[in-house]
Write a protein that holds these residues in place. Structure first.
Motif, mmCIF file in Angstrom:
data_model
loop_
_atom_site.group_PDB
_atom_site.id
_atom_site.type_symbol
_atom_site.label_atom_id
_atom_site.label_comp_id
_atom_site.label_asym_id
_atom_site.label_seq_id
_atom_site.Cartn_x
_atom_site.Cartn_y
_atom_site.Cartn_z
ATOM 1 N N PHE A 267 0.813 -1.229 0.000
ATOM 2 C CA PHE A 267 0.000 0.000 0.000
ATOM 3 C C PHE A 267 0.840 1.269 0.000
ATOM 4 N N SER A 268 2.047 1.201 0.548
ATOM 5 C CA SER A 268 2.919 2.368 0.472
ATOM 6 C C SER A 268 3.291 2.615 -1.000
ATOM 7 N N GLY A 269 3.528 1.528 -1.747
ATOM 8 C CA GLY A 269 3.806 1.646 -3.182
ATOM 9 C C GLY A 269 2.634 2.249 -3.930
ATOM 10 N N VAL A 270 1.424 1.814 -3.569
ATOM 11 C CA VAL A 270 0.212 2.341 -4.219
ATOM 12 C C VAL A 270 0.023 3.816 -3.860
ATOM 13 N N ALA A 271 0.110 4.133 -2.562
ATOM 14 C CA ALA A 271 -0.134 5.515 -2.111
ATOM 15 C C ALA A 271 0.899 6.459 -2.730
ATOM 16 N N THR A 272 2.136 6.006 -2.859
ATOM 17 C CA THR A 272 3.181 6.852 -3.433
ATOM 18 C C THR A 272 2.913 7.118 -4.912
ATOM 19 N N VAL A 273 2.601 6.071 -5.676
ATOM 20 C CA VAL A 273 2.389 6.298 -7.114
ATOM 21 C C VAL A 273 1.117 7.101 -7.355
ATOM 22 N N VAL A 274 0.077 6.858 -6.563
ATOM 23 C CA VAL A 274 -1.175 7.604 -6.784
ATOM 24 C C VAL A 274 -0.988 9.079 -6.411
ATOM 25 N N THR A 275 -0.229 9.353 -5.353
ATOM 26 C CA THR A 275 0.072 10.748 -5.005
ATOM 27 C C THR A 275 0.814 11.427 -6.154
ATOM 28 N N LYS A 276 1.794 10.706 -6.702
ATOM 29 C CA LYS A 276 2.559 11.228 -7.834
ATOM 30 C C LYS A 276 1.638 11.465 -9.041
ATOM 31 N N LEU A 277 0.784 10.496 -9.336
ATOM 32 C CA LEU A 277 -0.131 10.638 -10.477
ATOM 33 C C LEU A 277 -1.090 11.812 -10.262
ATOM 34 N N PHE A 278 -1.616 11.950 -9.038
ATOM 35 C CA PHE A 278 -2.518 13.074 -8.751
ATOM 36 C C PHE A 278 -1.777 14.400 -8.949
ATOM 37 N N SER A 279 -0.508 14.435 -8.565
ATOM 38 C CA SER A 279 0.283 15.655 -8.731
ATOM 39 C C SER A 279 0.500 15.962 -10.219
ATOM 40 N N ILE A 280 0.698 14.931 -11.015
ATOM 41 C CA ILE A 280 0.931 15.107 -12.462
ATOM 42 C C ILE A 280 -0.364 15.521 -13.177
ATOM 43 N N ILE A 281 -1.466 14.846 -12.817
ATOM 44 C CA ILE A 281 -2.753 15.087 -13.508
ATOM 45 C C ILE A 281 -3.346 16.430 -13.083
ATOM 46 N N GLY A 282 -3.210 16.790 -11.811
ATOM 47 C CA GLY A 282 -3.796 18.041 -11.315
ATOM 48 C C GLY A 282 -5.261 17.869 -10.950
ATOM 49 N N SER A 283 -5.948 18.974 -10.750
ATOM 50 C CA SER A 283 -7.327 18.966 -10.280
ATOM 51 C C SER A 283 -8.212 18.072 -11.157
ATOM 52 N N CYS A 284 -8.863 17.099 -10.536
ATOM 53 C CA CYS A 284 -9.651 16.136 -11.324
ATOM 54 C C CYS A 284 -10.617 15.368 -10.434
ATOM 55 N N SER A 285 -11.498 14.585 -11.072
ATOM 56 C CA SER A 285 -12.241 13.522 -10.383
ATOM 57 C C SER A 285 -11.534 12.225 -10.748
ATOM 58 N N ALA A 286 -11.239 11.372 -9.773
ATOM 59 C CA ALA A 286 -10.495 10.133 -10.048
ATOM 60 C C ALA A 286 -11.362 8.935 -9.710
ATOM 61 N N TYR A 287 -11.386 7.950 -10.613
ATOM 62 C CA TYR A 287 -12.307 6.813 -10.520
ATOM 63 C C TYR A 287 -11.551 5.547 -10.142
ATOM 64 N N PHE A 288 -12.021 4.910 -9.060
ATOM 65 C CA PHE A 288 -11.388 3.683 -8.554
ATOM 66 C C PHE A 288 -12.461 2.616 -8.357
ATOM 67 N N GLY A 289 -12.075 1.344 -8.530
ATOM 68 C CA GLY A 289 -13.025 0.250 -8.366
ATOM 69 C C GLY A 289 -13.132 -0.214 -6.919
ATOM 70 N N GLU A 290 -14.344 -0.563 -6.524
ATOM 71 C CA GLU A 290 -14.537 -1.165 -5.192
ATOM 72 C C GLU A 290 -13.929 -2.559 -5.134
ATOM 73 N N LYS A 291 -13.554 -3.112 -6.288
ATOM 74 C CA LYS A 291 -12.859 -4.395 -6.343
ATOM 75 C C LYS A 291 -11.676 -4.393 -5.359
ATOM 76 N N ASP A 292 -10.944 -3.253 -5.366
ATOM 77 C CA ASP A 292 -9.826 -3.081 -4.435
ATOM 78 C C ASP A 292 -10.329 -2.183 -3.299
ATOM 79 N N PHE A 293 -11.176 -2.758 -2.453
ATOM 80 C CA PHE A 293 -11.928 -1.958 -1.485
ATOM 81 C C PHE A 293 -11.003 -1.246 -0.496
ATOM 82 N N GLN A 294 -9.978 -1.972 -0.039
ATOM 83 C CA GLN A 294 -9.054 -1.371 0.929
ATOM 84 C C GLN A 294 -8.245 -0.262 0.251
ATOM 85 N N GLN A 295 -7.837 -0.505 -0.983
ATOM 86 C CA GLN A 295 -7.104 0.513 -1.739
ATOM 87 C C GLN A 295 -7.944 1.792 -1.866
#
Ligand code: AMP
Length: 287
Positions: free
Chosen positions: A125-153
């Motif tokens: 999860f540290s790997g996931v949180a780090t890459v998603v933070t980086k991606l959010f920083s690159i993409i900028g203001s947005c709505s981001a869509y995630f699946g409940e398949k990875d409920f904890q994520q």
């Protein structure tokens, strides 16, 4: 549909859209796209002026010995699916674009990241949180869509976005399943025919667990045992965990009440499969 590969290209492109008053929807993925990923794009497209899908197999979230090298990669097929879903851009960076040098900054959470997969995959999860933070920083203001398949994520991304005041609206989307109930996953291709036949036990066990809760069972241990016993009927699978938790904290309560989530993880040969299902336990006295 255009494929972007560098961070400056993405920033320039999306900033221009936002400057023109357009909203951005973002669907982060690791590629090997299937109908589950497509459903996230189909949620984004009508809600946003622009939809961008990232495709990046993130080395940080794989532990040594996991399937980083074997993970399926097929950008051409993925691009066709993104086009079909109406996405406008793919961001497909190389590993060196994302991590030009070894990183010394990571993002990790306590709380929601600790139980369940946090126990089985301690660095994931540290790997996931780090890459998603980086991606959010690159993409900028947005709505981001995630699946409940990875409920904890999803719970981790929500909490992380709140804690760090990230400029992202996190949207959770329902699990997409095969007709026999198996949750779609890029890793399902690892299953042998026998394992594929057995893999329906995840969905069946969850359905049994949820039915028991809906019928009045409030002891999490009883539901866990019921689900584990059903998963044990599959010869080719090895149970990692079967749990029922509070849907918000992801902790196991003494007595089930309010919104709860049953989650299972099972190893089938090379494929580690996860799935989950929720229900609400009426608090006694309420209608
Ligand atoms: P992945 O490519 O496996 O990292 O997944 C990318 C996104 O797609 C994550 O938000 C996943 O939760 C979501 N996703 C994967 N499989 C499914 C599915 N069967 N149904 C809905 N969303 C999914």
């Amino acid at each position: 549909m255009k494929i972007l590969t560098t961070i400056p290209e993405v920033r320039e492109t999306l900033n221009a859209h936002r400057a023109a008053g357009r909203t951005v929807g973002f669907v982060p993925t690791m590629g090997a796209l299937h109908a589950g990923h497509k459903s996230l794009m189909l949620a984004s497209v009508p809600e946003n002026d622009i939809t961008i899908v990232s495709i990046f197999v993130n080395p940080l979230q794989f532990a040594p010995g996991e399937d980083l090298e074997a993970y399926p990669r097929d950008l051409e097929t993925d691009a066709a699916l993104c086009t079909e879903a109406g996405a406008d851009y793919i961001f497909a960076p190389s590993v060196s674009e994302m991590y030009p040098e070894p990183i010394e900054t990571t993002v990790s959470l306590t709380g929601v990241s600790e139980p369940l997969d946090g126990q089985s995959r301690p660095t994931h999860f540290s790997g996931v949180a780090t890459v998603v933070t980086k991606l959010f920083s690159i993409i900028g203001s947005c709505s981001a869509y995630f699946g409940e398949k990875d409920f904890q994520q999803l719970a981790i991304i929500r909490k992380m976005s709140l804690d760090l005041s990230l400029d992202v609206r996190v949207v959770g989307c329902p699990i997409h399943r095969e007709t026999d109930g198996l949750a779609m996953s890029s890793r399902n291709i690892y299953l042998t025919p026998e394992e594929r036949a057995d893999s329906v036990v995840l969905n069946q066990a969850l359905a049994k667990g949820i039915a028991a809760i809906d019928a009045g069972e409030t002891d999490p241990a009883a539901v866990r045992d019921l689900m584990a016993a059903h998963i044990a009927t599959a010869d080719s699978g090895t149970l990692d965990y079967a749990e029922v938790v509070d849907a918000r904290t992801l902790l196991t309560p003494q007595v089930l009440s309010g919104e709860v989530r049953a989650l299972v993880a099972v190893q089938f040969g090379k494929a580690r499969l996860i799935d989950n299902m929720g229900t609400t336990v009426a608090v006694s006295g309420s209608a």
